[in-house]
Design a protein around this motif. Sequence first.
Motif, short mmCIF file in Angstrom:
data_model
loop_
_atom_site.label_atom_id
_atom_site.label_comp_id
_atom_site.label_asym_id
_atom_site.label_seq_id
_atom_site.Cartn_x
_atom_site.Cartn_y
_atom_site.Cartn_z
N LEU B 49 0.83 -1.20 0.00
CA LEU B 49 0.00 0.00 0.00
C LEU B 49 0.87 1.25 0.00
CD1 LEU B 49 -2.87 -0.98 2.46
CD2 LEU B 49 -2.98 -0.66 -0.03
N ALA B 50 1.97 1.19 0.77
CA ALA B 50 2.88 2.34 0.86
C ALA B 50 3.44 2.68 -0.52
CB ALA B 50 4.01 2.04 1.84
N VAL B 51 3.79 1.64 -1.27
CA VAL B 51 4.33 1.86 -2.62
C VAL B 51 3.33 2.65 -3.45
CG1 VAL B 51 4.90 0.72 -4.80
CG2 VAL B 51 5.84 -0.16 -2.65
N PHE B 52 2.08 2.21 -3.43
CA PHE B 52 1.09 2.88 -4.27
C PHE B 52 0.77 4.28 -3.74
CE2 PHE B 52 0.50 -1.43 -5.75
CZ PHE B 52 0.40 -1.24 -7.11
N SER B 53 0.69 4.41 -2.41
CA SER B 53 0.34 5.74 -1.87
C SER B 53 1.47 6.74 -2.14
CB SER B 53 0.02 5.63 -0.37
OG SER B 53 1.22 5.53 0.36
N GLN B 54 2.72 6.28 -2.03
CA GLN B 54 3.84 7.16 -2.33
C GLN B 54 3.84 7.56 -3.81
OE1 GLN B 54 6.41 8.69 -0.84
NE2 GLN B 54 5.57 8.18 1.18
N PHE B 56 1.37 7.84 -5.78
CA PHE B 56 0.32 8.81 -6.12
C PHE B 56 0.33 10.03 -5.20
CE2 PHE B 56 -1.35 4.86 -7.93
CZ PHE B 56 -1.57 5.28 -9.22
N ALA B 57 1.37 10.16 -4.36
CA ALA B 57 1.40 11.21 -3.35
C ALA B 57 1.32 12.60 -3.97
CB ALA B 57 2.67 11.09 -2.49
N ALA B 58 1.98 12.78 -5.10
CA ALA B 58 2.01 14.12 -5.73
C ALA B 58 0.95 14.24 -6.82
CB ALA B 58 3.39 14.40 -6.29
N GLY B 59 0.00 13.36 -6.79
CA GLY B 59 -1.10 13.48 -7.74
C GLY B 59 -0.90 12.63 -8.98
N LEU B 60 -2.00 12.39 -9.68
CA LEU B 60 -2.00 11.53 -10.85
C LEU B 60 -1.13 12.09 -11.96
CD1 LEU B 60 -3.51 8.89 -11.14
CD2 LEU B 60 -5.27 10.10 -12.46
N ALA B 260 8.97 9.56 -8.55
CA ALA B 260 9.28 8.80 -9.75
C ALA B 260 9.70 7.38 -9.40
CB ALA B 260 10.38 9.49 -10.54
N ALA B 261 10.52 7.24 -8.34
CA ALA B 261 10.96 5.91 -7.92
C ALA B 261 9.77 5.03 -7.59
CB ALA B 261 11.88 6.02 -6.71
N PHE B 262 8.84 5.59 -6.82
CA PHE B 262 7.67 4.79 -6.43
C PHE B 262 6.71 4.58 -7.59
CE2 PHE B 262 9.11 5.55 -2.10
CZ PHE B 262 8.93 4.28 -1.59
N ALA B 263 6.70 5.50 -8.53
CA ALA B 263 5.84 5.30 -9.70
C ALA B 263 6.29 4.07 -10.47
CB ALA B 263 5.88 6.54 -10.59
#
Lengths: 362, 292
Positions: B49-54, B56-60, B260-263
């Motif tokens: 979940l952390a991966v996905f939340s990070q 999308f943290a700065a928006g789509l 970018a890393a998490f994206a």
Amino acid sequence: MVTASTPSLNAARPPAGIRIVGVAKDFGGDAALRGVDLDIAPGELVALLGPSGSGKTTLLRIIAGLEDASAGQVFFGADDATRLSVQERRVGFVFQHYALFRHMSVFDNVAYGLKVRPRAQRPSKAEIRERVLSLIDLVQLGGLERRYPSQLSGGQRQRVALARALAVEPRVLLLDEPFGALDAKVRKDLRRWLREIHDRTGHTTVFVTHDQDEAMELADRVAILNKGRLEQVGTADEVYEAPASAFVMSFVGDTVNLPVVVRGGRIFFGDAPLEADVADAPDGPAALYLRPSNLALTRCDEGGALGGTVVAVRRTANGRRAEVLTDVGAATVEVELPSGKTLAAGERVGLHILKARLFPTG
Amino acid sequence: MASVSLNTGRLAGPRAVSRRATTEALLARWLLIAITLCFLALFLLLPLLAVFSQAFAAGLETYWAALREPDALAAVRLTLLVAAIAVPLNLVFGIAASWAITKFEFRGKSFLITLIDLPFSVSPVVAGLIYVLLFGAQGYIGPFLKSQGLQIVFALPGIVLATVFVTFPFVARELIPLMQQQGTSDEEAALTLGASGFTAFRTVTLPNIRWALLYGVLLCNARAMGEFGAVSVVSGRIRGMTNTMPLQVEILYNEYNIVAAFAVASLLALLALLTLAGKSILEWRYGDSLDA
């Protein structure tokens, strides 16, 4: 469902006999077969009988071409099959655990051998269908052709395996322990049924078994193997009544075995001379083999009889038997009891030897 | 053939409803389930979940921008390409090795089995170094290959080699126990019925092992896309050229380009989840044949 014989189900040409000449097999130093010679007449049904490790399955696999012989030759009729690959030998082989293709329906299993033929030799779709359905009828599985092997009982699977083997019009039919994995009742039914199928289709058939009843009831002739050697080949009566060796005698039926010494044409068990009807034998130690039914009970004080004490009385599938401990030699001997006769443990009895065979030892 | 296979699945019948003969204390059962769930949530679900939340943290907008970046796209392409080469290779190797081990008797068989397990026991970094030692500029055969115009290390061939090495056991390990259990009599039956060796393989062996094979391929694929250690040694990490997705993630992260890393990481995680879903669907749909 047994109908009049369909011509297309019979062997394509007159069945070929099998001639096995000096076949030997080595498994990395262990000899599984040591020079076996065997002639099987066209259309004959022969059982290869022996204990496990006797080489009977190896011999069957060599006939099929699934195993290479280290020495010797196999002929189908006049053809040297030793030079042919498994595929070229055209044998029908039924495996011990059936080896049905689990992802194919009964129909596709039986049709397999026809469908994999090269296009030029392959029958048309309609011909395949007709042939497969008539084979499924022959093995009395009509209506089950769309089932999968996992939905069939053991006996039904066995019959599918047979139909599949017959579909390729084999020159010889080979069965490895065909009833080994089935329960006693199904075994008996299938045995009779296999004999019927054999008589109708006329294939030269060899089957492997360790069950002497099965071999003797089903086969025209029984070939008895022991430690890679052929001990005797003959009809059921021949091997039972006139066994060629002590091994055959003890393997094809229950036996009582007494260590004796032959001196001047007479047989001594311990110190007691035995009145046994045996052919003239050379002097020296020997083993006297007899069947439980070859002993007669008498009173213990009767002359010439072997005295003993009853140890136990057992019920068997065929009748009642007494275990008797002999006074001389302290051997345990099994005797068949006539119906109505009762004996108790501890009772004294005499035994008369009606018939026995003598095999020299040492 | 396809319709037949679907039938087997359906005809296998409903799963047996298990009725417990043993009745453990209710408390113990719930306690064990609770511990397992907590553990899974803490160590598996939460990080995912952390991966996905990070990501999308700065928006789509930023998320898409990070993925559309040329280096990121190149990394995705390379990862898919490497998997597309390595997985079929291991499919063939795996079948060949399992076939050799289960259908033939030969000297050195147990040694071969040990050898197949080697990639599981050797650290992936060591595996990567082996290839550098062999094919690198100072390696044993690297200079010769280079004179022939072949670049292995710091190029696609090296990455594929390292990936093949690391993922080799998956298919073979899946097939060997199954093929050992099935024995050789099905194939022998096909041969006595007149089938050639290849026909027997195609019509009997392959259908018998198809589910285990697919399962092995899925696992192999998941690992091929996610491999980091061995690939990191041989790739040279040239941006936009020899960076696979896991390497790209690390580089971005080291540059504090967290979003970018998490994206990219989320994309990698998504591929893994898809593989997992595929595996679960297969298990649910064809569980009985997988057991067979």
